[in-house]
Design a protein around this motif. Structure first.
Motif, PDB file in Angstrom:
ATOM      1  N   ALA A 240      40.851  -5.482  88.023  1.00  0.00           N
ATOM      2  CA  ALA A 240      39.839  -5.820  87.022  1.00  0.00           C
ATOM      3  C   ALA A 240      40.316  -6.993  86.173  1.00  0.00           C
ATOM      4  CB  ALA A 240      39.563  -4.609  86.132  1.00  0.00           C
ATOM      5  N   LEU A 241      39.372  -7.616  85.501  1.00  0.00           N
ATOM      6  CA  LEU A 241      39.678  -8.686  84.541  1.00  0.00           C
ATOM      7  C   LEU A 241      38.878  -8.435  83.275  1.00  0.00           C
ATOM      8  CD1 LEU A 241      39.905 -12.505  85.007  1.00  0.00           C
ATOM      9  CD2 LEU A 241      38.212 -11.586  83.417  1.00  0.00           C
ATOM     10  N   SER A 242      39.530  -8.614  82.133  1.00  0.00           N
ATOM     11  CA  SER A 242      38.828  -8.543  80.853  1.00  0.00           C
ATOM     12  C   SER A 242      39.408  -9.616  79.945  1.00  0.00           C
ATOM     13  CB  SER A 242      38.985  -7.155  80.216  1.00  0.00           C
ATOM     14  OG  SER A 242      38.213  -7.058  79.043  1.00  0.00           O
ATOM     15  N   CYS A 243      38.553 -10.194  79.095  1.00  0.00           N
ATOM     16  CA  CYS A 243      38.954 -11.342  78.282  1.00  0.00           C
ATOM     17  C   CYS A 243      39.681 -10.929  77.002  1.00  0.00           C
ATOM     18  CB  CYS A 243      37.731 -12.194  77.967  1.00  0.00           C
ATOM     19  SG  CYS A 243      37.002 -12.941  79.442  1.00  0.00           S
ATOM     20  N   ASP A 244      40.731 -10.143  77.188  1.00  0.00           N
ATOM     21  CA  ASP A 244      41.595  -9.736  76.081  1.00  0.00           C
ATOM     22  C   ASP A 244      43.033  -9.735  76.585  1.00  0.00           C
ATOM     23  OD1 ASP A 244      39.960  -9.092  73.660  1.00  0.00           O
ATOM     24  OD2 ASP A 244      38.928  -7.796  75.077  1.00  0.00           O
ATOM     25  N   SER A 245      43.965  -9.383  75.705  1.00  0.00           N
ATOM     26  CA  SER A 245      45.388  -9.460  76.028  1.00  0.00           C
ATOM     27  C   SER A 245      45.852  -8.258  76.856  1.00  0.00           C
ATOM     28  CB  SER A 245      46.210  -9.516  74.736  1.00  0.00           C
ATOM     29  OG  SER A 245      46.115  -8.270  74.050  1.00  0.00           O
ATOM     30  N   LYS A 246      47.017  -8.411  77.442  1.00  0.00           N
ATOM     31  CA  LYS A 246      47.633  -7.314  78.189  1.00  0.00           C
ATOM     32  C   LYS A 246      47.874  -6.113  77.283  1.00  0.00           C
ATOM     33  CE  LYS A 246      51.969  -6.235  80.611  1.00  0.00           C
ATOM     34  NZ  LYS A 246      53.227  -6.821  81.149  1.00  0.00           N
ATOM     35  N   GLU A 247      48.330  -6.360  76.067  1.00  0.00           N
ATOM     36  CA  GLU A 247      48.595  -5.269  75.125  1.00  0.00           C
ATOM     37  C   GLU A 247      47.305  -4.514  74.791  1.00  0.00           C
ATOM     38  OE1 GLU A 247      49.697  -8.394  74.795  1.00  0.00           O
ATOM     39  OE2 GLU A 247      51.787  -7.958  75.339  1.00  0.00           O
ATOM     40  N   SER A 248      46.237  -5.249  74.611  1.00  0.00           N
ATOM     41  CA  SER A 248      44.940  -4.621  74.350  1.00  0.00           C
ATOM     42  C   SER A 248      44.514  -3.772  75.538  1.00  0.00           C
ATOM     43  CB  SER A 248      43.892  -5.695  74.064  1.00  0.00           C
ATOM     44  OG  SER A 248      42.608  -5.115  73.908  1.00  0.00           O
ATOM     45  N   HIS A 249      44.704  -4.301  76.748  1.00  0.00           N
ATOM     46  CA  HIS A 249      44.347  -3.546  77.963  1.00  0.00           C
ATOM     47  C   HIS A 249      45.104  -2.215  78.027  1.00  0.00           C
ATOM     48  CE1 HIS A 249      42.288  -7.062  79.102  1.00  0.00           C
ATOM     49  NE2 HIS A 249      43.090  -7.537  80.043  1.00  0.00           N
ATOM     50  N   LEU A 250      46.402  -2.260  77.744  1.00  0.00           N
ATOM     51  CA  LEU A 250      47.219  -1.053  77.842  1.00  0.00           C
ATOM     52  C   LEU A 250      46.753   0.018  76.853  1.00  0.00           C
ATOM     53  CD1 LEU A 250      50.727  -2.739  78.265  1.00  0.00           C
ATOM     54  CD2 LEU A 250      49.500  -1.403  79.997  1.00  0.00           C
ATOM     55  N   ASN A 251      46.326  -0.400  75.682  1.00  0.00           N
ATOM     56  CA  ASN A 251      45.785   0.562  74.723  1.00  0.00           C
ATOM     57  C   ASN A 251      44.414   1.078  75.149  1.00  0.00           C
ATOM     58  OD1 ASN A 251      47.926   0.564  72.827  1.00  0.00           O
ATOM     59  ND2 ASN A 251      47.217  -1.382  71.971  1.00  0.00           N
TER      60      ASN A 251
END
Length: 221
Positions: A67-78
């Motif tokens: 997947a791809l989302s226009c936010d940071s890796k840290e945001s994704h992990l949360n």
């Protein structure tokens, strides 16, 4: 943006699974690459959760998901914690999420929805889906507006069709599902089709042309 049949770009991406090139992630598998406007948003959360629930189905089809989302890796992990809860699944998150904070990939793949904007007034990334085959060729492209959630059962249906049509000289008709009748390609002569397919039903049409030839092929996952 690549067109059908072209090689999908081998982006170097930062993901929740670490930094990688896309082709190295897919290796010899089929791949589904799908994008999202932003983390911690309602429709996106339901979509990623649905893919978590369907991971066994993608695995059966020798298909990896990213997947791809226009936010940071840290945001994704949360965000993953919310996604797993909504999916009703525990354990490690089963697929990577690409960080595209600057929207570089979203822009290059033309995945921007000009009618929907974020809190900063910037156009949101649209909901794109790409299916990539083991030769890294793009085999499907669908672009949904940011406001419309996808149907991932349809993505699985397309995967089934693509994989079956790669093995046999057939095509799948409207609303086809795995196990249902398929159509013999018009380029296959009648005599050859009789040798290739044990049972053929030819539909009688007012034109008198015998171009709808149906047969059954078992798709073994």
């Amino acid at each position: 943006m690549p067109i059908l049949g072209e090689t999908f770009p081998n982006f170097f991406v930062k993901t929740t699974f670490g930094d990688m090139h896309l082709h190295d992630f897919f290796k010899d598998s089929w791949g589904v690459f799908f994008s999202h406007p932003a983390d911690f948003t309602p429709v996106c959360t339901t979509e990623l959760a649905r893919v978590v629930q369907l991971m066994d189905e993608f695995t059966k089809r020798n298909c990896k998901v990213i997947a791809l989302s226009c936010d940071s890796k840290e945001s994704h992990l949360n965000w993953e914690k919310d996604i797993k809860m909504y999916a009703g699944k525990d354990g490690p998150f089963p697929y990577p999420i690409i960080a595209d904070e600057n929207r570089d990939i979203a822009v290059e793949l033309q995945m921007i929805d000009p009618d929907e904007k974020d809190s900063k007034g910037l156009p949101l990334a649209a909901r794109a889906v790409f299916i990539i085959d083991p030769n890294k060729k793009m085999r499907l492209s669908i672009l949904y507006p940011a406001t419309t959630g996808r149907n991932f059962d349809e993505i699985l249906r397309v995967l089934d069709s693509l994989q079956l049509c790669d093995k046999h000289k057939i095509a799948t008709p409207v609303d086809w599902k795995s196990g249902e009748e398929v159509m013999i390609q018009p380029t296959v002569p009648d005599e050859e089709s009789k040798q290739m397919f044990p049972s053929i039903t030819c539909v009688a049409l007012p034109s008198g042309r015998k171009y709808i030839r149906k047969t059954t092929i078992v798709n073994k996952l």
